[in-house]
Design an enzyme around this catalytic site. Structure first.
Site, PDB file in Angstrom:
ATOM      1  N   SER A  45       0.855  -1.176   0.000  1.00 56.85           N
ATOM      2  CA  SER A  45       0.000   0.000   0.000  1.00 56.85           C
ATOM      3  C   SER A  45       0.894   1.230   0.000  1.00 56.85           C
ATOM      4  CB  SER A  45      -0.907   0.009   1.234  1.00 56.85           C
ATOM      5  OG  SER A  45      -1.783   1.116   1.197  1.00 56.85           O
ATOM      6  N   GLU A  46       0.576   2.203  -0.854  1.00 58.90           N
ATOM      7  CA  GLU A  46       1.495   3.320  -1.062  1.00 58.90           C
ATOM      8  C   GLU A  46       1.672   4.195   0.181  1.00 58.90           C
ATOM      9  OE1 GLU A  46      -0.346   7.099  -3.080  1.00 58.90           O
ATOM     10  OE2 GLU A  46      -0.939   5.349  -4.229  1.00 58.90           O
TER      11      GLU A  46
END
Length: 233
Positions: A45-46
């Protein structure tokens, strides 16, 4: 249908993923985690998580003052697997830009017949910013566009050319909608799967992009729930 169209698309996207490191974008892609068997992929997840898990169960109580473990949307709580790690945004974007992601599943407003993708801005509407979308679609080894086949206004989203501002050119590998799956092969767009609720003519009316029917094309029947396996004709 007795199940959500978005959940069906997410379920079908999950069938495209194999071992490796995968990023899930916001919107429909965030649902993909719920349909991945354990141990298939490691989710990135960024916002700085490697090893993200599915959405918490129904007994999870949301504490609005302690929303630290969330997906890329910043508001949806997620779980973390035992091997999860956490890091800052600079390292997260190095993972995205450095070619370390085997795939990304990303929402799209439009995809062109040459693999261009527009996913971040609608002309005339307020925009928060592109976020990490450009980094993801350029850096990932494979780009899966997860989207409804038509816009809320009933407008086609798979087009000869994108009319919205581009996120990237020639980067999409696979398109998954509630009606069909398309794949880009050697620069051409191929229809590889379609639900048996439609005819070829009906699909073409909704899909002005140029495409060919693949040699390995399959008709599929949508079951009553996305958890059930697709039944091939």
């Amino acid at each position: 249908m007795s199940y959500s169209v978005k959940h069906y698309i997410a379920w079908r996207c999950a069938q495209e993923l194999s071992l490796g490191c995968v990023n899930l974008g916001i919107g429909i892609p965030t649902l993909v985690a719920d349909y991945l068997p354990k141990g298939v992929v490691t989710l990135h997840s960024e916002n700085g998580i490697l090893g993200a898990g599915p959405e918490p169960g129904p007994d999870f109580v949301v504490d609005p003052e302690n929303m630290d473990l969330v997906n890329a949307s910043g508001v949806q709580p997620i779980t973390a697997l035992p091997h999860a790690s956490y890091f800052d945004s600079s390292l997260s974007f190095c993972i995205m830009r450095g070619g370390h992601l085997d795939a990304t599943v990303i929402g799209a407003l439009q995809v062109s017949e040459t693999g261009d993708i527009a996913s971040w801005a609608v002309p005339g509407k307020d925009v928060l910013g592109v976020g990490g979308a450009m980094d993801l679609v350029v850096g990932a080894k494979r780009v899966i566009a997860a989207m409804t086949h038509l816009s809320p206004k009933g407008e086609p989203k798979i087009l000869p050319e994108c009319t919205y501002p581009l996120t990237a050119k020639n980067r999409v590998d696979t398109i998954v909608t509630e009606y069909a799956v398309f794949k880009f092969r050697e620069g051409k767009l191929y229809l590889v799967e379609m639900v048996d609720e439609l005819t070829f003519e009906q699909l073409k009316e909704m899909t002005p992009a140029s495409y060919e029917i693949a040699d390995d094309f399959k008709w599929v029947k949508r079951d009553s729930t996305p958890e059930e396996q697709l039944v091939l004709k």
